[in-house]
Design an enzyme around this catalytic site. Structure first.
Site, PDB file in Angstrom:
ATOM      1  N   ASP A  21      18.025  14.698 -36.552  1.00 18.01           N
ATOM      2  CA  ASP A  21      16.846  15.287 -37.018  1.00 18.01           C
ATOM      3  C   ASP A  21      16.424  16.293 -35.834  1.00 18.01           C
ATOM      4  O   ASP A  21      16.398  15.793 -34.719  1.00 18.01           O
ATOM      5  CB  ASP A  21      15.715  14.182 -36.994  1.00 18.01           C
ATOM      6  CG  ASP A  21      14.348  14.544 -37.526  1.00 18.01           C
ATOM      7  OD1 ASP A  21      14.450  15.502 -38.145  1.00 18.01           O
ATOM      8  OD2 ASP A  21      13.496  14.017 -37.630  1.00 18.01           O
ATOM      9  N   MET A  22      16.155  17.538 -36.313  1.00 22.79           N
ATOM     10  CA  MET A  22      15.388  18.369 -35.508  1.00 22.79           C
ATOM     11  C   MET A  22      14.509  18.193 -34.870  1.00 22.79           C
ATOM     12  O   MET A  22      13.543  17.819 -35.306  1.00 22.79           O
ATOM     13  CB  MET A  22      15.791  19.786 -35.773  1.00 22.79           C
ATOM     14  CG  MET A  22      17.173  20.344 -36.438  1.00 22.79           C
ATOM     15  SD  MET A  22      18.404  20.483 -35.389  1.00 22.79           S
ATOM     16  CE  MET A  22      17.955  21.702 -34.187  1.00 22.79           C
ATOM     17  N   ASP A 136      15.546  20.609 -41.693  1.00 20.68           N
ATOM     18  CA  ASP A 136      15.752  19.992 -40.431  1.00 20.68           C
ATOM     19  C   ASP A 136      16.322  18.702 -40.031  1.00 20.68           C
ATOM     20  O   ASP A 136      16.307  18.348 -39.136  1.00 20.68           O
ATOM     21  CB  ASP A 136      14.493  20.128 -39.698  1.00 20.68           C
ATOM     22  CG  ASP A 136      13.181  19.313 -40.467  1.00 20.68           C
ATOM     23  OD1 ASP A 136      13.653  18.658 -41.536  1.00 20.68           O
ATOM     24  OD2 ASP A 136      12.454  18.914 -39.856  1.00 20.68           O
ATOM     25  N   GLU A 137      17.037  18.108 -41.293  1.00 20.89           N
ATOM     26  CA  GLU A 137      17.587  16.855 -41.220  1.00 20.89           C
ATOM     27  C   GLU A 137      18.848  16.609 -41.970  1.00 20.89           C
ATOM     28  O   GLU A 137      18.914  17.332 -43.126  1.00 20.89           O
ATOM     29  CB  GLU A 137      16.450  15.829 -41.435  1.00 20.89           C
ATOM     30  CG  GLU A 137      15.855  15.896 -42.818  1.00 20.89           C
ATOM     31  CD  GLU A 137      15.156  14.588 -43.233  1.00 20.89           C
ATOM     32  OE1 GLU A 137      15.464  13.326 -42.649  1.00 20.89           O
ATOM     33  OE2 GLU A 137      14.005  14.700 -43.607  1.00 20.89           O
TER      34      GLU A 137
END
Length: 395
Positions: A21-22, A136-137
């Site tokens: 996860d960013m 983003d994940e």
């Protein structure tokens, strides 16, 4: 060791699944552009927000939250802004009351998609078995790797940072459900590795809302039964859960509380639909604001067409979504004889949908959706017969 329930870890315990996860992704991308804002409360959002301007003396001028007027929502925020109570999906005006001195930046989704591609390609070099869960994940299946979990997590994080300049958090566990939970435990820039043996100490004390799939309504119903933590859910009688929540969801709740999740990492799936929508800064009327609505509709169709082209799809069904000033939502769609992809074709179909909606109220949101997707090489060449016009006119 695992008590409150008698369920033992499944055979999938041998699996190693990572959730990457960013960290505060949109905000972190903006800080690459404005590195001098690091450490400050920054909010991303506000559709009418002006980009920062640098004067001739090198001084930057920003929009502050206290200066915002509108009905937008927060896209994301830095961890410093989150400490002040500002989170994604919060109304921007409410966020402005909580953090009036925070800096407000406009969202740049083209940049976010660019960096999303960079980090995913970098990760794929190390672990190609990837399930894409959004911008983003991602999930990764690491079961076949020989390196230990911490070493793998460090390799993944280093690859992401080298490719993007950004940080991420990695959770590694026997399945997707636990990996998703543990990637949040040591944010930002964290590594968390869990096994089923860690459930009593790391997972069970947490709120049931930490389980992905338990929303506000389910949590409220669980609370009415005296269940607020995952431990309490794990100890609750399985048959009683079936009675209160139905067989399917009740069984899932029981299994989730015991860390049981056999879902595979799905490395590829066809999207069911692609959509674009926008919330207006003020309510718009189909007659009084006809020109503005026409421009918005054209831009949405242009973006949707670009999405279809970039992803390699055509659509046989185009739909529209309207949210009126009273928050009532109306959707309409049309199935087409020939699949479409170009903005002009999408626009024509969207206008046909709009003709089927009474437009006598003010609107606050307009969206366009393409569904029944397929690849062009599976079809005969598509006719190019649609042109732009007014909001309601097809020719």
């Amino acid at each position: 060791m695992m008590q409150p329930g008698s369920d033992s870890p499944p055979a999938s315990a041998a699996r190693r699944i990572a959730h990457l996860d960013m960290d505060a992704f949109y905000a972190s991308v903006e800080l690459l552009r404005y590195p001098h804002l690091r450490g400050q409360p920054v909010v991303i959002g506000g559709r009418s927000t002006h980009a920062p301007v640098q004067d001739k003396d090198g001084n930057w001028h920003y929009t502050r939250m206290r200066d915002y007027v509108g009905r937008g929502v927060v896209t994301t925020s830095t961890y410093e802004a989150r400490a002040l109570g500002v989170f994604s999906a919060m109304g921007t005006m409410k966020a402005a009351r909580l953090a009036p001195d925070a800096i407000l930046l406009p969202a740049d989704f083209d940049a976010y998609r660019h960096y999303s591609g960079l980090f995913k390609r970098a990760v794929a070099v190390i672990a190609p078995d990837i399930e894409d869960r959004g911008i983003d994940e991602i999930y990764l299946d690491l079961s076949s790797h020989t390196e230990d979990s911490v070493t793998l997590a460090r390799m993944l994080k280093q690859a992401v940072t080298q490719a993007t300049g950004l940080t991420c958090s990695v959770g590694i566990a026997p399945n997707k459900l636990l990996a998703k939970i543990c990637s949040e435990l040591d944010k930002p820039d964290g590594i968390t590795v869990l096994t089923h043996a860690d459930l009593p100490t790391r997972i069970w004390p947490m709120s049931v809302r930490k389980i992905n799939g338990i929303g506000p309504k389910a949590a409220e119903k669980l609370a009415a039964l005296g269940i607020e933590t995952i431990a309490q859910l794990a100890a609750y009688d399985a048959q009683a859960l079936l009675q209160h929540f139905g067989r399917s969801y009740g069984d899932w709740l029981h299994r989730a509380a015991h860390g049981i999740d056999d879902r595979p990492v799905v490395t590829y799936s066809e999207p069911k639909s692609i959509s674009r929508e926008t919330t207006f800064e003020r309510d718009l009327h189909a007659r009084q604001d006809r020109a503005a609505l026409s421009d918005i509709l054209i831009r949405l169709c242009e973006r949707l067409g670009a999405d279809l082209e970039r992803k390699g799809y055509v659509s046989r069904t185009i739909g529209i979504k309207l949210r009126f000033s009273d928050f009532h939502i109306v959707t309409r769609d049309i199935s087409l004889d020939a699949p479409v992809q170009t903005p002009a074709e999408i626009l024509h179909a969207a206008r046909e949908c709009l003709k089927r909606v009474p437009l006598d109220q003010r609107m606050r949101l307009l969206g366009v959706r393409a569904s029944a997707l397929c690849h062009p090489d599976q079809l005969e060449q598509m006719p190019q017969r649609y042109v732009q016009g007014d909001l309601f006119d097809g020719e």
